[in-house]
Write an enzyme that holds these catalytic residues in place. Structure first.
Site, PDB file in Angstrom:
ATOM      1  N   THR A  85       0.616  -0.797   0.155  1.00  0.00           N
ATOM      2  CA  THR A  85       0.053  -0.140   0.060  1.00  0.00           C
ATOM      3  C   THR A  85       0.410   1.320  -0.337  1.00  0.00           C
ATOM      4  OG1 THR A  85      -1.084   1.123   1.627  1.00  0.00           O
ATOM      5  CG2 THR A  85       0.159  -1.133   2.685  1.00  0.00           C
TER       6      THR A  85
ATOM      7  N   ASP B 125      -0.260   4.284  -0.019  1.00  0.00           N
ATOM      8  CA  ASP B 125      -0.723   5.507   0.875  1.00  0.00           C
ATOM      9  C   ASP B 125      -0.548   4.483   1.849  1.00  0.00           C
ATOM     10  OD1 ASP B 125      -2.363   6.121  -1.154  1.00  0.00           O
ATOM     11  OD2 ASP B 125      -4.034   5.379  -0.912  1.00  0.00           O
TER      12      ASP B 125
END
Lengths: 342, 342, 342, 342
Positions: free
Chosen positions: D126, D128
């Site tokens: 990920t 983010d």
């Protein structure tokens, strides 16, 4: 038509972009067939060839080094060398001509081969920017960027410790990398092979910068030598300047600067990191354009010439334009920069 | 002698290096006194000056932006503008001349002021490389480097997702940044204001690259417009091309490319990051040299001229050389690059 | 409350970000007054203080080096040193406590001063990552990034010339930079002070990589020493290993690797560029957070402790946690990486 | 044993380093055979496999993107999907297990497949940083570095023009990139999905920075929404906030900030450049270590788990630890940073 491409001498960011430019334009616009020649002139002498299609050159504009390999072999050396043998080898493999991407030695050999009847085109390659006949050569801009960024880093250490930092950059015979990186990084002294300086000249600049509250930054070409070195220091033991036993001229300068000025001084030899890695955008554009124009020159049969940069244009010049004398830093360029040391 | 320096128009990496070059040589070699003029011509009109010594310019060669501030004020506008008022203001502050660092508008104003008797020297500033009279201007190389690095990044995403990536770069009227960054990054299509292209032309290049197994990369200048856009798409609802409501031309192109080619397509507008930050070494050297030569030009009273780059030299040219027509990408330069799209 | 801040020992990217974090939170959230102490403990002993407001720290998160200057002075040395003198000096200047940002020596001195009744807080600083009590320290990530980028560059030269490249990185007593940069750059051998290796061990790895067609990359900590060096080579002349006369261990290894394996080998000492310049984002965030938490610790009177990183949190630990033993690379971490050499 | 590897979801710097780590250790230490699965779960469903030897993964630690391709296919969708079909396909190709490198959707599917009897291992991916169960995930550090560098550039433009700059970074549901890049770049306001802010809150911070003479820098996650947006502005025409027709939230904020504060404001959407390109050293090390430990987990048969980072260690956790809730920015982390806005 079938053309062989070789890269010769030290590696240089942009070599792969030249190769890609030649092959892309040569195959798609002109239907030329290419072979890669392994490890410079050695591959010519040994007939070490492999097919070079657009597939092999994809994505290469940003890749450092050379996919062809390189060496410092002279094509006239050895029992299989010489124009006659090479002509036979090329004929045997149905290779109509060679593009040689290299520095002074390579271009001199190319010139001699051309005179001896071999179809040769040249692309000038010099990370030091020491070749005449072209405004700049690819690789130089990348090296200056790397050296400048390194010196930006050295400055923060110098400032924190109130030290003098000496940075040694490439430039065996000419001072272009030192000059440009020195201007870019705001150096307080630039020492290049073309301009004689004594240790006292350097220490004066260092002390002046220090007196203004700056951490002095000295940039020196690897090929720089101190004037008066032997005379002035023979009584102090020449050993301190016995360069072969040390890493470089910066390691000679640093202790002397510290001794004379009393300012703590450290040296760094930037070394091989200046010639590797991904080329700058400037070098990718220049190298690609040289490659594209080489494809045109192949078609037009401009054998015995090399492509070169003049202003914003790519032109062709005889090999002789790049040979003979090196492209040294003219005195007015050094003096221009010296106004910054004041 | 006392000289004012101003920067005008959009910011550009290298402005501070020019200022530093002028002040260092002007003060140490020639004993000129300098004042900084705040926010471009506004500072002239408002007499907003401050002393500019070598202390203020130290370490500036690598600093982006401009310590003088900038604006888009025209010196002939407003009740306090005009040559006569400016002459009075300068006389009142014993300022003997102005160095104006700026783009076309600035140089045009400088030219008019020079004609009206004010001592003005110019330094061309254009990140887009749209000024004639100089081979390149500082800031352009930095912008091309940033755009190239961004496109290197976009490519890995394109490759992983087998997507077409559209990158929009600066260039309101000329396509130099797109051309150079596109060559450097290995773009499969380059769309610039100078060369008319229809959406079908672009999609052909995209599809050809895709068919060769590549993730297509399209680079487009912000000032590019599609030919036949209105006619071809009026039946499909012109709204899709209603640019003011969208971020940029890339956001027009991406959905159209996806619709026509069937290849998933994403766009990125590089925007302001192209003009900020530390200049490349090339731009630092160019900007510093322009500054150093401006100091010479001040002493020699070369008012009404600007400094410029020609090959490896810095020269002086009349303002008129840079004005009138823009420095557009010539067709042969576009076609040279187009050989890479094949 | 008035607090003095000092930085001590070698410079390190992130020092300025720590200072900024302390001052911003200390002044705006807590209304603490700060003074900068010049050049580490020397400034305490000499009472060399200056006001440190938010104005002085603006923009510092990205600036390398330290605006406070640094030195290697020990606060217990000299006639004006020692806890009693320092207590008097601080009292005389109404300074209620000191934040000492430094490495092992600094923290040991801080610990002793705290025991002797001085209010001291510590911030661990080690570019080598050799301090216990904190997962990582700022500066380490920046150094690993610089070393990795340099090795990416060295690889293209190695590949082009089919050479073995030896890169020497920082790490006097611990091998963290070599380990992480070696993993990141895909090194074929990593030589660190914690793990004994003979020249034959290294040459085995080099030859194996070469046999797989790779240009071998060896990364070595400056503090690495060869096992069996003296015994094995005494008959060949110990001079080759007489390190003080050479630039570093890499310059010992390179010729030996070339001699034993027959593979052309070059060495580069990265040197000071690893510790200068703008910090990486990771280091800016870590250093800023350490600074912010130091401001909290001041208010809470946590004297005699230092701030540290644990997982994603910033915590406080006694000085003793960082002292005594160094944070060496555990064997399992070396063996983990060794799986990549295979 | 034969193991398939797939990458799923958006591309992320470090994917190739994970793959390389698994294959290098798996083949040389454990003699496992690997196949690459093309384009995520699609390749499982379609049995799109290819041999993956150490030759295919050489040099990949620094290469962005994924050599396996990626897609957003769900393995339970379609007539050929589902655990039973997949089990048959794997059995038919003698594949003993799958390593799935992906984000929340991928790990949820992997969890379900594991429950349904398929041998699956996970690697959290990920950019983010929105996955629980791991301190950080690879790609995040690279994204923060790129965003920080971009903001360093934006600041010089802001300073030169006395403008407010709004930078929009990735972060659909969590604000980690904005938080870290904002701290690193010295932002004056950080707007993240987790923390409600009104336009007036933001303008207060902007005006305070401006009043201190700074060019305000606002960093905003793409997933941020203004509180009170609809109520407060419905009378002024909601159109200005009609986000789907605009490029991003930053293009909503910039004109509103300019309108309310009177400070000229510009926005930049960093977009895809944050997820492409060569990983930072931190991400290369983390990704490589995750890969190496995945090879161990294969041998130990730790199916149904994923590898994760805890402090300085790599551990194994059940899929469930990463699923359910997102790893949002806790309030105390936002408030910690807010002390810098002062």
């Amino acid at each position: 038509m079938k053309i062989g491409i070789l890269t010769s001498g030290g590696d240089c960011p942009g070599l792969n972009a030249v190769i890609r430019g030649i092959v892309l334009k040569g195959t798609t616009t002109y239907d030329v067939e290419f072979v890669g020649i392994r490890d410079g002139w050695r591959g010519v002498v040994d007939a070490d060839f492999f097919p070079l299609t657009r597939h092999e050159v994809k994505g290469l504009s940003k890749v450092g080094g050379t996919i062809l390999g390189t060496s410092r072999t002279n094509p006239y050396d050895g029992s299989r060398g010489g124009a006659e043998n090479i002509a036979k080898t090329l004929y045997g493999h149905r290779i109509d001509g060679i593009v040689a991407i290299g520095g002074e030695g390579t271009l001199a050999a190319a010139d001699r081969l051309a005179t001896d009847g071999i179809n040769v085109l040249g692309v000038p390659k010099t990370i030091d920017n020491d070749l005449r006949g072209t405004d700049y050569s690819f690789g130089f801009d990348t090296a200056v960027n790397i050296a400048t960024e390194a010196m930006d880093r050295l400055r923060t250490t110098g400032d924190s410790h109130q030290r003098c930092m000496v940075a040694e950059v490439m430039g065996r015979h000419v001072g272009w990398i030192a000059l440009h990186a020195g201007i870019a990084a705001g150096a307080h002294a630039i020492c290049i092979p073309e301009v004689p300086m004594s240790i006292d000249d350097i220490c004066d600049l260092v002390s002046k910068a220090h007196d203004r509250g700056r951490a002095p930054l000295v940039v020196v070409s690897e090929g720089f030598t101190l004037t008066g070195m032997e005379e002035a220091y023979s009584d102090k033991g020449l050993d301190a300047f016995n360069r072969p036993r040390l890493g470089g001229i910066s390691e000679v300068l640093a202790p002397e600067i510290e001794r004379i000025t009393g300012i703590e001084t450290r040296s760094t030899v930037l070394g091989h990191i200046q010639r590797g890695g991904s080329p700058s955008a400037f070098d990718r554009v220049l190298a690609t354009r040289l490659g594209l124009h080489t494809a045109d020159a192949i078609i037009e049969g401009s054998w015995g010439q090399m492509v070169a940069m003049r202003g914003t244009d790519i032109v062709r010049v005889p090999f002789a334009d790049a040979l003979g004398e090196l492209n040294t830093v003219p005195l007015y360029r050094y003096e221009e920069a010296a106004a910054l040391f004041g």
